[in-house]
Design an enzyme around this catalytic site. Sequence first.
Site, short mmCIF file in Angstrom:
data_model
loop_
_atom_site.label_atom_id
_atom_site.label_comp_id
_atom_site.label_asym_id
_atom_site.label_seq_id
_atom_site.Cartn_x
_atom_site.Cartn_y
_atom_site.Cartn_z
CG HIS A 182 75.54 -52.35 -29.25
ND1 HIS A 182 75.60 -51.71 -28.04
CD2 HIS A 182 76.10 -53.58 -29.07
CE1 HIS A 182 76.16 -52.53 -27.15
NE2 HIS A 182 76.48 -53.65 -27.75
N GLY A 368 86.37 -33.63 -58.13
CA GLY A 368 85.06 -33.08 -57.79
C GLY A 368 85.03 -31.75 -57.08
CG ASP A 369 88.56 -30.02 -55.38
OD1 ASP A 369 88.87 -30.23 -56.57
OD2 ASP A 369 89.40 -29.88 -54.46
CB CYS A 370 87.07 -27.96 -60.67
SG CYS A 370 87.54 -26.61 -61.79
CB THR A 452 95.19 -28.33 -69.24
OG1 THR A 452 95.89 -27.51 -70.19
CG2 THR A 452 95.86 -29.69 -69.12
CG LEU A 453 94.04 -23.32 -67.44
CD1 LEU A 453 93.70 -22.47 -66.22
CD2 LEU A 453 95.16 -24.26 -67.14
CG ASP A 515 90.01 -29.54 -68.45
OD1 ASP A 515 90.33 -30.53 -67.76
OD2 ASP A 515 90.43 -28.39 -68.22
N PRO A 516 86.97 -29.19 -66.90
CG PRO A 516 86.30 -30.32 -64.98
CD PRO A 516 87.13 -30.48 -66.21
#
Length: 540
Positions: A182, A368-370, A452-453, A515-516
């Site tokens: 519960h 969020g994971d670069c 982009t990179l 850009d990451p």
Amino acid sequence: MASQGKKLINDPNDVVTEFIEGLVETYPGLQYLDGFPEVKVVLRADYASAMLDKVAIISGLWCWKLFGYNYTGDRLNFGLAAEQAKSEGYKVETVIVGDDCALPPPRGIVGRRGLAGTILVHKVAGAAAAAGLSLDEVAAEAKCASEMVGTMGVALSVCTLPGQVTSDRLGPGKMELGLGIHGEPGAAVADLQPVEVVVSHVLQQILSPETNYVPITRGNRVVLLVNGRLGATPAMELMIAAGKAVPKLQLEHGLAVDRVYTGSFMTSLDMAGFSISIMKADDAILQRLDAATKAPHWPVGVDGNRPPAKIPVPLPPSHSAKSDESLSRPQQLSEQGHLLEVAIEAAVNAIIDLKDKLNEWDGIVGDGDCGSTMYRGATAILEDMKKHYPLNDAAETVNEIGSSIRRVMGGTSGIIHENLDSYHSLESGAKALEASIAAVSKYGGASAGFRTLLDALIPASDVLQERLNAGDDPCTAFLLSSEAAVAGAESTKHMQAQAGRSAYISSDILATVPDPGAMAAASWYRAAALAIKNKCQIHE
């Protein structure tokens, strides 16, 4: 602080009714009883024909008749229902399931709570009823199964009742052990631990010979159920828990694991966590568990004996024709080897230092994971370089860097950086970098201005080639090209993304961060250039 929980609902008072409506629309084998919504009862659509002359198993919100979850309110309510049924001429048997292993041996009349192990008991009883056994026989099998199962759970968050404020009784970095279905508080609150530690503790608690919750000893056969009991646990985390539980049961407790069931079988709204149930098994129990069923969430693919988890398929041969001896770190580094080592260390340390910032930026414009992805690649390179990189051989070192990246990074970043690692000296680097950029553009579809990179690396490549053609020494050309890489990465703030996940983000959001991937590329490129320049100055 406590806060109003967010829910995709209408009126909080109607959530059960509307849930049932969606349930029966989704599964044609289910219907709700006449009198709905005042009478909230769901039953099999084929009940009249399929269950004629067979035992019916009646289930409730937290309690079942033939079984009951061992909670006082449930026992009272369904005890009353059983007595009413008896007064109308029905033969009724009740089996109470108390599989909770988190609390100390019971005191008084309360006893242990019914948890997810009840699912296994229900499956056994349901299969027995479907096989045509009598009420007494079905009840006997259910009672026997209930005495063979133990459960314990752990929670990471508190559930949100529709329309209510979420409790904040669990602070950050804490987990709750031994809570009920519960959502009531558990037996203890502890610091959050790795799942392997949590699983080990839960198994020890269930199988403890001191408490003797279940009659399971070394050499027994068992069934494992890993339940996302609280509604908000991803399948990935449940599978990790199952993957740790099986070898612990086998190696540490000496048990044969005959079946593994992993999924959300019994939940409590949106709490995060899981429970583990262990049931002693024999051929009769397994036959009931393997019996076909149309129950919506029973894992139909789990039946029959479990084959070995690993298949003995040999790994493909190494891409390199060099011997194992040549693909190891030299005892003495040449001047080029020292230069390469310095550049690699500087590049990967720059990425390690930038991890949190990259994740922050990527959390705004991507998934969020670069930073975490790049960090895995960087730490793998550092570790592998200590043992495996033949640093005096630049070409083979770059090949090994590519292998390190491919092994741990994956995804777009891993593939791109593996391609970009194909150049191995400053003199030949300009042409190799240009060729690598062309390959990335060809297969990824991106080019300059796509955010982009490549918006960091294309300017770097242009400047590197230009300065080398102008007669600059390679160290200076590399340094100047790294400045162009940084400027190119920073300019991505003003670009509308045309590739990658950022392409789905509005321009207003994109304008808040660079850009990451571009910033990561510029960072390792710049760090490597500075390290090589400093090394060159020392030798001048």
